[in-house]
Design a protein around this motif. Structure first.
Motif, PDB file in Angstrom:
ATOM      1  N   HIS A   1      -8.451  -4.179  13.200  1.00 49.71           N
ATOM      2  CA  HIS A   1      -8.109  -5.017  12.170  1.00 49.71           C
ATOM      3  C   HIS A   1      -9.343  -4.809  10.830  1.00 49.71           C
ATOM      4  O   HIS A   1     -10.365  -5.045  11.142  1.00 49.71           O
ATOM      5  N   ILE A   2      -8.484  -4.736   9.768  1.00 53.74           N
ATOM      6  CA  ILE A   2      -9.505  -4.508   8.485  1.00 53.74           C
ATOM      7  C   ILE A   2      -9.453  -5.786   7.777  1.00 53.74           C
ATOM      8  O   ILE A   2      -8.404  -6.414   7.247  1.00 53.74           O
TER       9      ILE A   2
ATOM     10  N   TYR B   1       0.897  -1.182   0.031  1.00 54.27           N
ATOM     11  CA  TYR B   1       0.121  -0.095  -0.085  1.00 54.27           C
ATOM     12  C   TYR B   1       0.924   1.189  -0.023  1.00 54.27           C
ATOM     13  O   TYR B   1       1.751   1.012   0.679  1.00 54.27           O
TER      14      TYR B   1
ATOM     15  N   CYS C   1     -10.161  -7.714   4.855  1.00 45.54           N
ATOM     16  CA  CYS C   1     -10.152  -7.462   3.473  1.00 45.54           C
ATOM     17  C   CYS C   1     -10.620  -8.794   2.953  1.00 45.54           C
ATOM     18  O   CYS C   1     -11.501  -9.187   2.077  1.00 45.54           O
TER      19      CYS C   1
ATOM     20  N   ALA D   1      -8.254  -6.894  -3.215  1.00 47.53           N
ATOM     21  CA  ALA D   1      -7.993  -6.627  -1.547  1.00 47.53           C
ATOM     22  C   ALA D   1      -8.658  -5.135  -1.456  1.00 47.53           C
ATOM     23  O   ALA D   1      -9.200  -4.238  -2.577  1.00 47.53           O
TER      24      ALA D   1
ATOM     25  N   ASP E   1      -0.098 -11.267   4.700  1.00 49.57           N
ATOM     26  CA  ASP E   1      -1.244 -11.932   5.366  1.00 49.57           C
ATOM     27  C   ASP E   1      -1.210 -13.536   5.009  1.00 49.57           C
ATOM     28  O   ASP E   1      -0.791 -14.143   4.183  1.00 49.57           O
TER      29      ASP E   1
ATOM     30  N   ILE F   1      -6.904   2.699   2.825  1.00 53.03           N
ATOM     31  CA  ILE F   1      -6.928   2.576   4.260  1.00 53.03           C
ATOM     32  C   ILE F   1      -6.454   3.779   4.783  1.00 53.03           C
ATOM     33  O   ILE F   1      -5.264   4.473   4.555  1.00 53.03           O
TER      34      ILE F   1
ATOM     35  N   GLY G   1      -6.647  -0.249  11.108  1.00 55.38           N
ATOM     36  CA  GLY G   1      -6.125  -1.401  10.748  1.00 55.38           C
ATOM     37  C   GLY G   1      -4.403  -1.758  11.131  1.00 55.38           C
ATOM     38  O   GLY G   1      -4.093  -0.959  11.707  1.00 55.38           O
ATOM     39  N   VAL G   2      -4.138  -2.699  10.681  1.00 55.02           N
ATOM     40  CA  VAL G   2      -2.588  -3.096  10.826  1.00 55.02           C
ATOM     41  C   VAL G   2      -1.719  -2.164  10.081  1.00 55.02           C
ATOM     42  O   VAL G   2      -0.870  -1.715  10.455  1.00 55.02           O
ATOM     43  N   CYS G   3      -2.181  -1.850   8.804  1.00 56.36           N
ATOM     44  CA  CYS G   3      -1.393  -1.130   7.930  1.00 56.36           C
ATOM     45  C   CYS G   3      -1.454   0.318   8.323  1.00 56.36           C
ATOM     46  O   CYS G   3      -0.341   0.705   7.984  1.00 56.36           O
TER      47      CYS G   3
ATOM     48  N   ASP H   1       2.380  -5.345   3.290  1.00 54.08           N
ATOM     49  CA  ASP H   1       1.526  -6.213   4.160  1.00 54.08           C
ATOM     50  C   ASP H   1       1.524  -7.613   3.714  1.00 54.08           C
ATOM     51  O   ASP H   1       1.442  -8.066   2.451  1.00 54.08           O
TER      52      ASP H   1
ATOM     53  N   GLU I   1      -0.786 -11.756  10.410  1.00 58.11           N
ATOM     54  CA  GLU I   1      -0.307 -10.598   9.697  1.00 58.11           C
ATOM     55  C   GLU I   1       1.029  -9.995  10.043  1.00 58.11           C
ATOM     56  O   GLU I   1       1.345 -10.041  11.088  1.00 58.11           O
TER      57      GLU I   1
HETATM   58  N1  SME Z   1      -4.786  -6.571   6.883  1.00 56.45           N
HETATM   59  C1  SME Z   1      -4.900  -5.096   6.580  1.00 56.45           C
HETATM   60  C2  SME Z   1      -5.810  -4.783   5.538  1.00 56.45           C
HETATM   61  C3  SME Z   1      -5.311  -5.113   4.108  1.00 56.45           C
HETATM   62  S1  SME Z   1      -5.586  -6.561   3.559  1.00 56.45           S
HETATM   63  O1  SME Z   1      -5.557  -7.495   4.492  1.00 56.45           O
HETATM   64  C4  SME Z   1      -4.943  -7.183   2.203  1.00 56.45           C
HETATM   65  C5  SME Z   1      -5.032  -4.271   7.785  1.00 56.45           C
HETATM   66  O2  SME Z   1      -5.839  -4.534   8.958  1.00 56.45           O
HETATM   67  O3  SME Z   1      -4.476  -3.186   7.803  1.00 56.45           O
END
Ligand code: SME
Length: 159
Positions: free
Chosen positions: A106-107, A57, A109, A74, A135, A78, A83-85, A133, A116
């Protein structure tokens, strides 16, 4: 330039990283296009480790926007800190998440993603210009070997 990379599937994880790092270095030093380099890096990593999803990203104004990746369709955008990113962007640190259900915000996708590893891409001024990222569909899939070797790999990438 066409490239074919051979990754011996019988190698241990650490050995795979040891052989991949010079391959990725060679690829990105031979090409000036950022998109080409990120695309090939995602492809090499997917081929070596068969992770569920691996990709980039890129920071565009106040969001992360989907870049080159390997895996299922995906989320495209974001927000900072989400989220994690978004957390890796905000904190400027690697996020190792053994169980995504335990990570607040957490997002999802993909509902298949269980753990992750997200690494910020940081320029010489200390600014984050993207994240990598990774996963997995398995819980607790990543460890310190992944963190250390992937931090070395993202250090090879420049905008
Ligand atoms: N895992 C991510 C979102 C992106 S997708 O998994 C490709 C997050 O929570 O930031």
């Amino acid at each position: 330039m066409a490239e074919e990379l051979f990754i011996d599937s019988s190698l241990s994880k650490k050995e795979k990283y040891t052989s991949l790092i010079p391959m990725i270095k060679g690829l990105v030093e031979a090409e000036t296009s950022l998109i080409a380099n990120l695309a090939n890096t995602a492809a090499v990593l997917k081929e070596a480790f068969h992770w569920w999803w691996v990709g980039f990203y890129l920071v565009e104004e106040n969001q992360l926007v989907l870049g080159p990746f390997q895996g299922p369709v995906a989320c495209t955008r974001i927000a900072f800190g989400k989220g994690v990113c978004g957390t890796a962007w905000k904190e400027k640190t690697t996020q190792l998440v053994p169980d995504v259900d335990q990570f607040p915000g957490h997002i999802a996708c993909s509902s298949a993603s269980r753990s992750e590893l997200v690494l910020p891409l940081i320029n010489e001024e200390g600014e984050v210009w993207g994240v990598l990222d990774i996963d997995s569909e398995h819980l607790n899939h990543f460890d310190e070997v992944d963190v250390n070797c992937m931090e070395e790999i993202v250090g090879l990438l420049h905008k």
